[in-house]
Design a protein around this motif. Structure first.
Motif, PDB file in Angstrom:
ATOM      1  N   THR A  73       0.865  -1.169   0.000  1.00  0.00           N
ATOM      2  CA  THR A  73       0.000   0.000   0.000  1.00  0.00           C
ATOM      3  C   THR A  73       0.906   1.224   0.000  1.00  0.00           C
ATOM      4  O   THR A  73       1.700   1.413   0.914  1.00  0.00           O
ATOM      5  CB  THR A  73      -0.915   0.022   1.244  1.00  0.00           C
ATOM      6  OG1 THR A  73      -1.602  -1.221   1.334  1.00  0.00           O
ATOM      7  CG2 THR A  73      -1.912   1.152   1.171  1.00  0.00           C
ATOM      8  N   VAL A  77      -5.418   4.108   3.136  1.00  0.00           N
ATOM      9  CA  VAL A  77      -5.746   2.854   3.817  1.00  0.00           C
ATOM     10  C   VAL A  77      -6.786   2.119   2.977  1.00  0.00           C
ATOM     11  O   VAL A  77      -7.816   2.687   2.620  1.00  0.00           O
ATOM     12  CB  VAL A  77      -6.318   3.107   5.228  1.00  0.00           C
ATOM     13  CG1 VAL A  77      -6.707   1.797   5.899  1.00  0.00           C
ATOM     14  CG2 VAL A  77      -5.342   3.871   6.084  1.00  0.00           C
ATOM     15  N   LEU A  78      -6.517   0.862   2.655  1.00  0.00           N
ATOM     16  CA  LEU A  78      -7.480   0.017   1.954  1.00  0.00           C
ATOM     17  C   LEU A  78      -8.138  -0.901   2.970  1.00  0.00           C
ATOM     18  O   LEU A  78      -7.456  -1.452   3.837  1.00  0.00           O
ATOM     19  CB  LEU A  78      -6.787  -0.804   0.868  1.00  0.00           C
ATOM     20  CG  LEU A  78      -6.277  -0.007  -0.326  1.00  0.00           C
ATOM     21  CD1 LEU A  78      -5.374  -0.866  -1.188  1.00  0.00           C
ATOM     22  CD2 LEU A  78      -7.425   0.526  -1.135  1.00  0.00           C
ATOM     23  N   ARG A  79      -9.466  -1.072   2.856  1.00  0.00           N
ATOM     24  CA  ARG A  79     -10.209  -1.885   3.811  1.00  0.00           C
ATOM     25  C   ARG A  79     -11.029  -2.944   3.088  1.00  0.00           C
ATOM     26  O   ARG A  79     -11.381  -2.776   1.918  1.00  0.00           O
ATOM     27  CB  ARG A  79     -11.145  -0.996   4.627  1.00  0.00           C
ATOM     28  CG  ARG A  79     -10.414  -0.032   5.524  1.00  0.00           C
ATOM     29  CD  ARG A  79     -11.393   0.837   6.334  1.00  0.00           C
ATOM     30  NE  ARG A  79     -10.687   1.698   7.260  1.00  0.00           N
ATOM     31  CZ  ARG A  79     -10.154   2.868   6.935  1.00  0.00           C
ATOM     32  NH1 ARG A  79     -10.264   3.326   5.709  1.00  0.00           N
ATOM     33  NH2 ARG A  79      -9.527   3.587   7.839  1.00  0.00           N
ATOM     34  N   VAL A  80     -11.357  -4.018   3.823  1.00  0.00           N
ATOM     35  CA  VAL A  80     -12.226  -5.062   3.285  1.00  0.00           C
ATOM     36  C   VAL A  80     -13.577  -4.424   2.961  1.00  0.00           C
ATOM     37  O   VAL A  80     -14.132  -3.660   3.747  1.00  0.00           O
ATOM     38  CB  VAL A  80     -12.395  -6.210   4.308  1.00  0.00           C
ATOM     39  CG1 VAL A  80     -13.426  -7.218   3.815  1.00  0.00           C
ATOM     40  CG2 VAL A  80     -11.063  -6.890   4.567  1.00  0.00           C
ATOM     41  N   ASP A  82     -14.039  -2.390   0.321  1.00  0.00           N
ATOM     42  CA  ASP A  82     -13.836  -1.209  -0.518  1.00  0.00           C
ATOM     43  C   ASP A  82     -13.955  -1.573  -1.993  1.00  0.00           C
ATOM     44  O   ASP A  82     -13.465  -2.606  -2.429  1.00  0.00           O
ATOM     45  CB  ASP A  82     -12.444  -0.598  -0.294  1.00  0.00           C
ATOM     46  CG  ASP A  82     -12.342   0.172   1.009  1.00  0.00           C
ATOM     47  OD1 ASP A  82     -13.375   0.421   1.643  1.00  0.00           O
ATOM     48  OD2 ASP A  82     -11.199   0.516   1.390  1.00  0.00           O
ATOM     49  N   ILE A 101      -8.103  -9.320   3.195  1.00  0.00           N
ATOM     50  CA  ILE A 101      -6.741  -8.798   3.257  1.00  0.00           C
ATOM     51  C   ILE A 101      -5.943  -9.694   4.189  1.00  0.00           C
ATOM     52  O   ILE A 101      -6.402 -10.023   5.283  1.00  0.00           O
ATOM     53  CB  ILE A 101      -6.709  -7.342   3.783  1.00  0.00           C
ATOM     54  CG1 ILE A 101      -7.493  -6.417   2.861  1.00  0.00           C
ATOM     55  CG2 ILE A 101      -5.269  -6.853   3.943  1.00  0.00           C
ATOM     56  CD1 ILE A 101      -7.615  -4.992   3.384  1.00  0.00           C
ATOM     57  N   ALA A 108      -6.411  -9.547   8.121  1.00  0.00           N
ATOM     58  CA  ALA A 108      -6.527  -8.168   8.572  1.00  0.00           C
ATOM     59  C   ALA A 108      -7.781  -7.565   7.966  1.00  0.00           C
ATOM     60  O   ALA A 108      -8.336  -8.084   6.996  1.00  0.00           O
ATOM     61  CB  ALA A 108      -5.298  -7.371   8.159  1.00  0.00           C
ATOM     62  N   THR A 109      -8.228  -6.462   8.534  1.00  0.00           N
ATOM     63  CA  THR A 109      -9.390  -5.763   7.995  1.00  0.00           C
ATOM     64  C   THR A 109      -8.992  -4.530   7.205  1.00  0.00           C
ATOM     65  O   THR A 109      -9.813  -3.971   6.489  1.00  0.00           O
ATOM     66  CB  THR A 109     -10.353  -5.341   9.128  1.00  0.00           C
ATOM     67  OG1 THR A 109      -9.634  -4.537  10.063  1.00  0.00           O
ATOM     68  CG2 THR A 109     -10.924  -6.563   9.825  1.00  0.00           C
ATOM     69  N   GLU A 110      -7.728  -4.102   7.359  1.00  0.00           N
ATOM     70  CA  GLU A 110      -7.261  -2.943   6.600  1.00  0.00           C
ATOM     71  C   GLU A 110      -5.762  -3.051   6.347  1.00  0.00           C
ATOM     72  O   GLU A 110      -5.044  -3.752   7.052  1.00  0.00           O
ATOM     73  CB  GLU A 110      -7.584  -1.634   7.319  1.00  0.00           C
ATOM     74  CG  GLU A 110      -6.950  -1.472   8.662  1.00  0.00           C
ATOM     75  CD  GLU A 110      -7.344  -0.169   9.338  1.00  0.00           C
ATOM     76  OE1 GLU A 110      -6.527   0.326  10.118  1.00  0.00           O
ATOM     77  OE2 GLU A 110      -8.442   0.340   9.080  1.00  0.00           O
ATOM     78  N   PRO A 112      -2.856  -0.295   5.907  1.00  0.00           N
ATOM     79  CA  PRO A 112      -2.421   1.104   5.882  1.00  0.00           C
ATOM     80  C   PRO A 112      -1.184   1.301   5.008  1.00  0.00           C
ATOM     81  O   PRO A 112      -0.535   0.331   4.606  1.00  0.00           O
ATOM     82  CB  PRO A 112      -2.115   1.411   7.346  1.00  0.00           C
ATOM     83  CG  PRO A 112      -1.851   0.101   7.976  1.00  0.00           C
ATOM     84  CD  PRO A 112      -2.618  -0.926   7.203  1.00  0.00           C
TER      85      PRO A 112
END
Length: 139
Positions: A73, A77-80, A82, A101, A108-110, A112
Motif C-alpha cells: 500500500t 488505507v485500503l479496507r475489506v 472497498d 486482506i 486483517a481488515t485494513e 495502511p
C-alpha cells in the motif's frame, strides 16, 4: 582476526528495508506508477489527504476464493469491502471489490500505507505486475 582483517557486522535489517523501499519507489516513479517521491518506511503511517493506492507486485488465483494481488500500500488505507479500480498506466483496466486482506499469514481488515499485503479481489480482473489498485471514486 580473519584473512582480510576485521570481521564486518551484518547489515541491519531495517537499513536494508529502508534502502529497498527507496530503490523500489524510484523504480515505480521512473515507470510512472504510484506517487513520485513518496517513500513509506514505517508501517502504520497513513497519508492523511492521499487517495488509497496499492502497487501490485504479483498476482495469483486461489481456487474457491478468487484472485489475489500481492504488493504494498503506497498511500492511504485500503479496507475489506472497498470498491477499487485497477489502473495500468493512465488507463482503467477493471473494477473489483476487496473481499479479504492478509499480511504475513494473518487476516486483517485494513492495509495502511507502507504495509505489504495480499488483497483478495472479486470479481477477477486483468491484473499484472506494475498495475496500481486505487480506491474507486465515490459519487
Amino acid at each position: 582476526m580473519g584473512w582480510f582483517g576485521k570481521k564486518k557486522d551484518p547489515p541491519d535489517a531495517n537499513e536494508l528495508l529502508r534502502r529497498y523501499n527507496e530503490q523500489e519507489a524510484a523504480r515505480l516513479a521512473a515507470a510512472g506508477i504510484g506517487q513520485a517521491g513518496v517513500v513509506a518506511t514505517t508501517p502504520g503511517v497513513v497519508a492523511s489527504s492521499a487517495v488509497a493506492e496499492f502497487a501490485v507486485e504479483d498476482v495469483f488465483s486461489i481456487t474457491g476464493r478468487g484472485q489475489v494481488a500481492t504488493g504494498t500500500t503506497t498511500s492511504g488505507v485500503l479496507r475489506v469491502g472497498d470498491a477499487v479500480v485497477v489502473l495500468r498506466g493512465a488507463a482503467q483496466v477493471g473494477a473489483a471489490t476487496i473481499t479479504g486482506i492478509e499480511m504475513f499469514r494473518k487476516k486483517a481488515t485494513e492495509a495502511p500505507a507502507g504495509t505489504a499485503a495480499g488483497l483478495l479481489l472479486k470479481p477477477s480482473v486483468d491484473l499484472a505486475r506494475g498495475d496500481v489498485i486505487r480506491m474507486a471514486p465515490t459519487a
